[in-house]
Design a protein around this motif. Structure first.
Motif, PDB file in Angstrom:
ATOM      1  N   ARG A  55      60.225 -15.091   7.072  1.00 39.01           N
ATOM      2  CA  ARG A  55      58.996 -15.608   7.651  1.00 39.01           C
ATOM      3  C   ARG A  55      57.901 -14.537   7.672  1.00 39.01           C
ATOM      4  O   ARG A  55      56.753 -14.794   7.285  1.00 39.01           O
ATOM      5  CB  ARG A  55      59.274 -16.097   9.080  1.00 39.01           C
ATOM      6  N   GLY A  56      58.257 -13.320   8.121  1.00 42.15           N
ATOM      7  CA  GLY A  56      57.276 -12.245   8.175  1.00 42.15           C
ATOM      8  C   GLY A  56      56.720 -11.900   6.805  1.00 42.15           C
ATOM      9  O   GLY A  56      55.507 -11.665   6.640  1.00 42.15           O
ATOM     10  N   VAL A  91      60.201 -21.065  10.656  1.00 46.62           N
ATOM     11  CA  VAL A  91      60.073 -21.090  12.114  1.00 46.62           C
ATOM     12  C   VAL A  91      60.744 -22.337  12.683  1.00 46.62           C
ATOM     13  O   VAL A  91      61.452 -22.272  13.704  1.00 46.62           O
ATOM     14  CB  VAL A  91      58.593 -21.030  12.531  1.00 46.62           C
ATOM     15  N   ASP A  92      60.539 -23.480  12.041  1.00 45.34           N
ATOM     16  CA  ASP A  92      61.175 -24.712  12.509  1.00 45.34           C
ATOM     17  C   ASP A  92      62.695 -24.580  12.492  1.00 45.34           C
ATOM     18  O   ASP A  92      63.379 -25.074  13.412  1.00 45.34           O
ATOM     19  CB  ASP A  92      60.739 -25.895  11.638  1.00 45.34           C
ATOM     20  N   ILE A 138      63.729 -22.465  15.480  1.00 45.65           N
ATOM     21  CA  ILE A 138      63.650 -23.230  16.733  1.00 45.65           C
ATOM     22  C   ILE A 138      64.819 -24.196  16.831  1.00 45.65           C
ATOM     23  O   ILE A 138      65.397 -24.396  17.912  1.00 45.65           O
ATOM     24  CB  ILE A 138      62.306 -23.963  16.827  1.00 45.65           C
ATOM     25  N   ALA A 139      65.211 -24.803  15.713  1.00 47.79           N
ATOM     26  CA  ALA A 139      66.352 -25.723  15.728  1.00 47.79           C
ATOM     27  C   ALA A 139      67.648 -24.990  16.080  1.00 47.79           C
ATOM     28  O   ALA A 139      68.512 -25.537  16.775  1.00 47.79           O
ATOM     29  CB  ALA A 139      66.481 -26.403  14.363  1.00 47.79           C
ATOM     30  N   LEU A 140      67.787 -23.755  15.606  1.00 46.15           N
ATOM     31  CA  LEU A 140      68.990 -22.966  15.900  1.00 46.15           C
ATOM     32  C   LEU A 140      69.009 -22.468  17.339  1.00 46.15           C
ATOM     33  O   LEU A 140      70.058 -22.480  18.001  1.00 46.15           O
ATOM     34  CB  LEU A 140      69.077 -21.769  14.947  1.00 46.15           C
ATOM     35  N   ARG A 154      60.605 -16.086  21.277  1.00 46.20           N
ATOM     36  CA  ARG A 154      59.993 -15.456  20.094  1.00 46.20           C
ATOM     37  C   ARG A 154      59.645 -16.487  19.042  1.00 46.20           C
ATOM     38  O   ARG A 154      58.629 -16.364  18.337  1.00 46.20           O
ATOM     39  CB  ARG A 154      60.939 -14.417  19.503  1.00 46.20           C
ATOM     40  N   TRP A 155      60.485 -17.504  18.898  1.00 45.46           N
ATOM     41  CA  TRP A 155      60.214 -18.497  17.850  1.00 45.46           C
ATOM     42  C   TRP A 155      58.985 -19.327  18.221  1.00 45.46           C
ATOM     43  O   TRP A 155      58.204 -19.713  17.347  1.00 45.46           O
ATOM     44  CB  TRP A 155      61.418 -19.400  17.644  1.00 45.46           C
ATOM     45  N   GLN A 156      58.786 -19.578  19.517  1.00 40.44           N
ATOM     46  CA  GLN A 156      57.561 -20.250  19.947  1.00 40.44           C
ATOM     47  C   GLN A 156      56.337 -19.371  19.672  1.00 40.44           C
ATOM     48  O   GLN A 156      55.281 -19.861  19.263  1.00 40.44           O
ATOM     49  CB  GLN A 156      57.646 -20.576  21.440  1.00 40.44           C
TER      50      GLN A 156
END
Length: 479
Positions: A259-260, A289-290, A293-295, A301-303
């Motif tokens: 992601r970064g 990111v999605d 968040i699912a994991l 941090r994911w938010q």
């Protein structure tokens, strides 16, 4: 006296037994007497006559070796032999450790190698940009992209160096991770990447045998993807990241790292003017990111990364002229930032996110002509930036954020035609940057160029204010 360690195998079995009178007796009480003492006459004794029986030298030598053989088999001999072996082992271990110390991999040395690589990549990209002829705008975009890429790479160097240090020294470090890090330390990124390519197939094969148990084996590949990015080999990095995430789609570390990388590449694409490429990378980053968040739905941090992604897509929509779409993204990012800031008021990072989101909202309101709404948003952002800057005056990032807030307020003042407010806000901003400059903090060439332009505007505003004041005094009949 003969050292028993010098006795050769053939010496332990004499061809003929020595004379019985010449054979010393060994015991467990200590080593046998020296062979020479057996033949030495007692004090005061008459020297042997010429016709006296003398000891055969060959028999004496054989007797000495036989005596040492007997003693070595005794308890004392075994004990001293054990001590000698143990001492040798300790000496060998100390030697090996000293050699390992010579090749000890340290984060500062890795950082030095990576910084050199980043600067070499920047110089190469800068030379390519300056070689563009006949299109100054394209040349300027490429120069800005090269500089932005260097800044982004430098910002990630510490994390990358620490990651290599970690994979080489952690409890699950394997020989590939250790060798990869050592090559990076000794020979630099190019040699390290050449090495990892020779190991990639084996790493993946081992991982596929037991995905859950062997996920740590993918760490050298994940770190090497970041190394490719540092080297400016973006397509190699892109392919390696995609391969690792494809193998381990439920690995948060891989998803986050990828992601970064995607955000960095999308930001650079925006600077270069390639908005389609930027949208592709922003979209894929949002997918990462999605997945995170699912994991781990409760991980803040994911938010935080979701809010950052909305900020980026909002910027992209502004570049495309879609102000309404941009406002939706900025409002979404602000809602997330406010929720995180409220959940932990002591978390400086969450407070800063809220300040940044407020500035984004202020920008879009100003672009839509809502100057009052823009002013309110920027003033609220300034309040947060001031608190953070006061909490740690030595924190260059907080000081820079404070300067940006003053800049935003100056732009609103400019749009409202309030030159007094412009001079005040931008003057404060310039003073902050001057302080950072005197402290040796990095200010990029493009920032310096922008500061020079702003300084000229402040001087113009101050001069205009002075002229207006003089005119007002004159109209009142003053001197």
């Amino acid at each position: 006296m003969t050292d028993p360690r010098d006795v050769q195998p053939e010496d332990l079995e004499p061809a003929s037994p020595p004379a019985e009178a010449a054979t010393p007796t060994g015991s467990d009480d200590g080593p046998p007497p020296e062979p020479e003492a057996l033949a030495e006459p007692s004090p005061g004794a008459a020297p042997p006559s010429a016709d006296a029986t003398s000891i055969d030298p060959e028999a004496e030598s054989l007797a000495s070796r036989h005596a040492w053989r007997t003693w070595l088999r005794s308890g004392w001999g075994l004990l001293l032999s054990f001590i000698a072996v143990a001492s040798s082992v300790v000496t060998l271990v100390a030697y090996v450790e000293s050699k390992l110390d010579e090749h000890l991999v340290t984060t500062p040395r890795l950082r030095t190698q990576l910084e050199a690589s980043v600067e070499a990549t920047y110089q190469r990209d800068k030379d390519a940009a300056e070689a563009i002829v006949g299109d100054w705008q394209a040349r300027q975009r490429q120069l800005e992209a090269a500089e932005a890429q260097r800044d982004a790479q430098l910002a990630r160097i510490d994390a990358l160096a620490e990651e290599f240090q970690r994979i080489a020294s952690g409890a699950d470090a394997d020989s590939v991770a250790k060798e990869l890090t050592r090559i990076l330390d000794e020979e630099g990124p190019s040699a390290a990447l050449d090495y990892i390519e020779t190991q990639r197939g084996d790493i993946i094969a081992h991982f596929l045998k037991d995905r859950a148990a062997n996920r740590a084996k993918l760490k050298p590949l994940l770190a090497s993807a970041g190394l490719y990015a540092t080297e400016g080999e973006v397509e190699h990095a892109r392919g390696l990241y995609a391969q690792v995430v494809g193998l381990a789609p439920d690995w948060p570390e891989a998803l986050d790292t990828h992601r970064g990388f995607l955000i960095d590449q999308a930001d650079l694409a925006v600077i270069r003017g390639d908005l389609d490429a930027a949208e592709r990378d922003f979209t894929l980053a949002r997918q990462r990111v999605d997945a995170l968040i699912a994991l781990q739905p409760e991980e803040p941090r994911w938010q935080h990364f979701l809010a950052l992604g909305l900020d980026r897509t909002g910027n992209l929509k502004v570049a495309r002229g879609d102000l309404d779409g941009a406002q939706q993204d900025y409002d979404g990012a602000l809602a997330i930032s406010e929720r995180l800031a409220k959940s932990d008021p002591s978390h400086a990072g969450w407070q800063r996110d809220r300040s940044v989101s407020l500035n984004r909202v202020g920008d879009i309101k100003a672009a839509q002509g809502d100057l009052a709404g823009a002013l309110a948003a920027h003033e609220e952002s300034l309040d947060i930036a001031e608190r953070l800057a006061e909490s740690d005056p030595s924190h260059a990032g907080w000081q820079r954020d404070l300067a940006v807030s003053y800049y935003k307020l100056g732009t609103v003042a400019d749009a409202r035609g309030d030159q007094h407010a412009l001079a005040r806000h931008w003057g404060t901003m310039l003073a902050i940057f001057d302080t950072l400059d005197r402290a040796g903090r990095h200010i990029s060439p493009s920032d310096r160029k922008g500061l020079d332009t702003i300084r000229a505007r402040v001087d113009e505003a101050v001069a205009g204010a002075a002229t207006d004041h003089a005119g007002a005094v004159s109209s009142l009949g003053g001197d």
